[in-house]
Write a protein that holds these residues in place. Structure first.
Motif, PDB file in Angstrom:
ATOM      1  N   LEU A 132       0.829  -1.206   0.000  1.00 37.38           N
ATOM      2  CA  LEU A 132       0.000   0.000   0.000  1.00 37.38           C
ATOM      3  C   LEU A 132       0.866   1.260   0.000  1.00 37.38           C
ATOM      4  O   LEU A 132       0.536   2.260  -0.653  1.00 37.38           O
ATOM      5  N   GLN A 133       1.960   1.227   0.711  1.00 36.07           N
ATOM      6  CA  GLN A 133       2.874   2.367   0.744  1.00 36.07           C
ATOM      7  C   GLN A 133       3.491   2.608  -0.634  1.00 36.07           C
ATOM      8  O   GLN A 133       3.624   3.756  -1.072  1.00 36.07           O
ATOM      9  N   ALA A 134       3.856   1.524  -1.314  1.00 37.76           N
ATOM     10  CA  ALA A 134       4.426   1.654  -2.648  1.00 37.76           C
ATOM     11  C   ALA A 134       3.401   2.235  -3.621  1.00 37.76           C
ATOM     12  O   ALA A 134       3.735   3.094  -4.459  1.00 37.76           O
ATOM     13  N   LYS A 135       2.143   1.808  -3.513  1.00 36.65           N
ATOM     14  CA  LYS A 135       1.098   2.330  -4.387  1.00 36.65           C
ATOM     15  C   LYS A 135       0.845   3.806  -4.110  1.00 36.65           C
ATOM     16  O   LYS A 135       0.703   4.616  -5.033  1.00 36.65           O
ATOM     17  N   ALA A 136       0.818   4.178  -2.835  1.00 34.17           N
ATOM     18  CA  ALA A 136       0.536   5.563  -2.471  1.00 34.17           C
ATOM     19  C   ALA A 136       1.669   6.514  -2.866  1.00 34.17           C
ATOM     20  O   ALA A 136       1.435   7.690  -3.165  1.00 34.17           O
ATOM     21  N   SER A 137       2.892   6.019  -2.905  1.00 32.76           N
ATOM     22  CA  SER A 137       4.042   6.873  -3.220  1.00 32.76           C
ATOM     23  C   SER A 137       4.266   7.038  -4.719  1.00 32.76           C
ATOM     24  O   SER A 137       5.165   7.772  -5.135  1.00 32.76           O
ATOM     25  N   GLY A 138       3.470   6.355  -5.513  1.00 31.14           N
ATOM     26  CA  GLY A 138       3.622   6.460  -6.960  1.00 31.14           C
ATOM     27  C   GLY A 138       4.695   5.558  -7.525  1.00 31.14           C
ATOM     28  O   GLY A 138       5.099   5.724  -8.689  1.00 31.14           O
ATOM     29  N   ALA A 139       5.190   4.610  -6.737  1.00 29.57           N
ATOM     30  CA  ALA A 139       6.219   3.687  -7.212  1.00 29.57           C
ATOM     31  C   ALA A 139       5.658   2.785  -8.307  1.00 29.57           C
ATOM     32  O   ALA A 139       4.448   2.544  -8.392  1.00 29.57           O
ATOM     33  N   SER A 140       6.532   2.319  -9.154  1.00 31.21           N
ATOM     34  CA  SER A 140       6.144   1.408 -10.217  1.00 31.21           C
ATOM     35  C   SER A 140       6.138  -0.021  -9.693  1.00 31.21           C
ATOM     36  O   SER A 140       7.139  -0.488  -9.145  1.00 31.21           O
ATOM     37  N   ILE A 141       5.006  -0.701  -9.831  1.00 32.24           N
ATOM     38  CA  ILE A 141       4.856  -2.080  -9.358  1.00 32.24           C
ATOM     39  C   ILE A 141       4.704  -3.002 -10.566  1.00 32.24           C
ATOM     40  O   ILE A 141       3.877  -2.741 -11.445  1.00 32.24           O
ATOM     41  N   SER A 142       5.480  -4.049 -10.606  1.00 32.75           N
ATOM     42  CA  SER A 142       5.423  -4.997 -11.725  1.00 32.75           C
ATOM     43  C   SER A 142       5.326  -6.417 -11.187  1.00 32.75           C
ATOM     44  O   SER A 142       5.881  -6.737 -10.136  1.00 32.75           O
ATOM     45  N   LEU A 143       4.615  -7.249 -11.922  1.00 32.95           N
ATOM     46  CA  LEU A 143       4.459  -8.656 -11.562  1.00 32.95           C
ATOM     47  C   LEU A 143       5.274  -9.514 -12.522  1.00 32.95           C
ATOM     48  O   LEU A 143       5.107  -9.426 -13.740  1.00 32.95           O
ATOM     49  N   ILE A 144       6.152 -10.334 -11.959  1.00 30.69           N
ATOM     50  CA  ILE A 144       6.996 -11.216 -12.752  1.00 30.69           C
ATOM     51  C   ILE A 144       6.539 -12.651 -12.532  1.00 30.69           C
ATOM     52  O   ILE A 144       6.546 -13.142 -11.398  1.00 30.69           O
ATOM     53  N   LEU A 145       6.142 -13.301 -13.594  1.00 32.14           N
ATOM     54  CA  LEU A 145       5.608 -14.657 -13.501  1.00 32.14           C
ATOM     55  C   LEU A 145       6.701 -15.656 -13.175  1.00 32.14           C
ATOM     56  O   LEU A 145       7.752 -15.687 -13.812  1.00 32.14           O
ATOM     57  N   ARG A 146       6.434 -16.460 -12.162  1.00 30.13           N
ATOM     58  CA  ARG A 146       7.330 -17.570 -11.848  1.00 30.13           C
ATOM     59  C   ARG A 146       6.850 -18.804 -12.592  1.00 30.13           C
ATOM     60  O   ARG A 146       5.651 -19.028 -12.724  1.00 30.13           O
ATOM     61  N   PRO A 147       7.769 -19.631 -13.073  1.00 35.60           N
ATOM     62  CA  PRO A 147       7.342 -20.833 -13.790  1.00 35.60           C
ATOM     63  C   PRO A 147       6.724 -21.857 -12.854  1.00 35.60           C
ATOM     64  O   PRO A 147       7.400 -22.370 -11.967  1.00 35.60           O
ATOM     65  N   THR A 148       5.438 -22.106 -12.990  1.00 36.58           N
ATOM     66  CA  THR A 148       4.769 -23.167 -12.239  1.00 36.58           C
ATOM     67  C   THR A 148       3.937 -23.978 -13.226  1.00 36.58           C
ATOM     68  O   THR A 148       3.703 -23.561 -14.365  1.00 36.58           O
ATOM     69  N   PHE A 149       3.452 -25.133 -12.796  1.00 32.68           N
ATOM     70  CA  PHE A 149       2.698 -25.990 -13.691  1.00 32.68           C
ATOM     71  C   PHE A 149       1.313 -25.432 -13.977  1.00 32.68           C
ATOM     72  O   PHE A 149       0.639 -25.883 -14.883  1.00 32.68           O
ATOM     73  N   ALA A 150       0.877 -24.409 -13.192  1.00 33.43           N
ATOM     74  CA  ALA A 150      -0.408 -23.788 -13.469  1.00 33.43           C
ATOM     75  C   ALA A 150      -0.323 -22.861 -14.665  1.00 33.43           C
ATOM     76  O   ALA A 150      -1.315 -22.483 -15.248  1.00 33.43           O
ATOM     77  N   ASP A 151       0.914 -22.472 -15.017  1.00 36.96           N
ATOM     78  CA  ASP A 151       1.057 -21.514 -16.106  1.00 36.96           C
ATOM     79  C   ASP A 151       0.970 -22.165 -17.478  1.00 36.96           C
ATOM     80  O   ASP A 151       0.944 -21.484 -18.488  1.00 36.96           O
ATOM     81  N   GLY A 152       0.940 -23.510 -17.460  1.00 30.52           N
ATOM     82  CA  GLY A 152       0.832 -24.220 -18.716  1.00 30.52           C
ATOM     83  C   GLY A 152       2.103 -24.136 -19.530  1.00 30.52           C
ATOM     84  O   GLY A 152       2.094 -24.257 -20.721  1.00 30.52           O
TER      85      GLY A 152
END
Length: 208
Positions: free
Chosen positions: A188-208
């Motif tokens: 929440l602090q990162a979102k409020a400060s305007g920081a850039s948030i990115s999601l990096i996919l980890r290889p799991t068997f759900a990802d196909g």
């Protein structure tokens, strides 16, 4: 006084030698069987019946049994009847693999909570519920300069991918994540400060 010695016939000598040899063979065979049985203590262990992604719950219906001899590593894996109720996986397991005890967590210690994160980057192809992602943050300083990126949450489970708001062209894709309770404040602090948030996919068997 004359002592009369009774000599054994050649046939009787051969019979006694044969009897002794047979006895020694039987003793040797029994010893081998005993050693094999002593060192071949097979037990029934649980193996995954299907590919299971990180964060998924694990029930007996998702596991099969296999009889193997694991030797000194037998305490590292789940035996038949040892799966705790309400368990979930801390990492992915492929179908047919033994289930390590260290890969399980119980609902008692599951202190995760859902939080929605908007990714600055486009979402990876194949991102689905049950997948595992790392949350990376690039902080913004007082002069609006981006700093060094760092991993804020590693191995967060994707609860679901939210529909993108088509009313706003610059809207960012949102993803609902299961994260540890202690990570909610920093996110929440990162979102409020305007920081850039990115999601990096980890290889799991759900990802196909």
């Amino acid at each position: 006084m004359q002592i009369t010695r009774k000599l054994l016939s050649p046939q009787r000598k051969r019979f006694q030698k044969l009897l002794l040899a047979t006895f020694l063979i039987l003793v040797s065979m029994l010893a081998v069987v005993f050693v094999i049985q002593t060192n071949n203590k097979t037990e029934e262990y649980l193996i995954a019946a299907e590919d299971l992604p990180a964060g998924s719950t694990l029930a007996n219906s998702q596991a099969n049994l296999i009889a193997v001899n694991l030797g000194s590593s037998n305490s590292m894996y789940l035996r038949s009847g040892e799966l705790p109720v309400g368990s979930y996986l801390l990492g992915p397991i492929r179908a047919g693999q033994l289930i390590p005890r260290s890969m399980l967590a119980s609902a008692v210690i599951d202190s995760r909570v859902p939080v929605v994160v908007e990714s600055e980057m486009d979402l990876p192809t194949g991102l689905v519920g049950g997948a595992s992602v790392d949350v990376w943050v690039t902080p913004l300083d007082a002069e609006n300069n981006f700093g060094e990126p760092f991993g804020l949450v590693l191995g967060a489970e994707v609860a679901k991918v939210l529909e993108k708001n088509t009313m706003f062209a610059d809207s960012k894709p949102g993803v609902e994540l299961w994260v540890p309770t202690e990570a909610v404040g920093p996110i929440l602090q990162a979102k409020a400060s305007g920081a850039s948030i990115s999601l990096i996919l980890r290889p799991t068997f759900a990802d196909g």
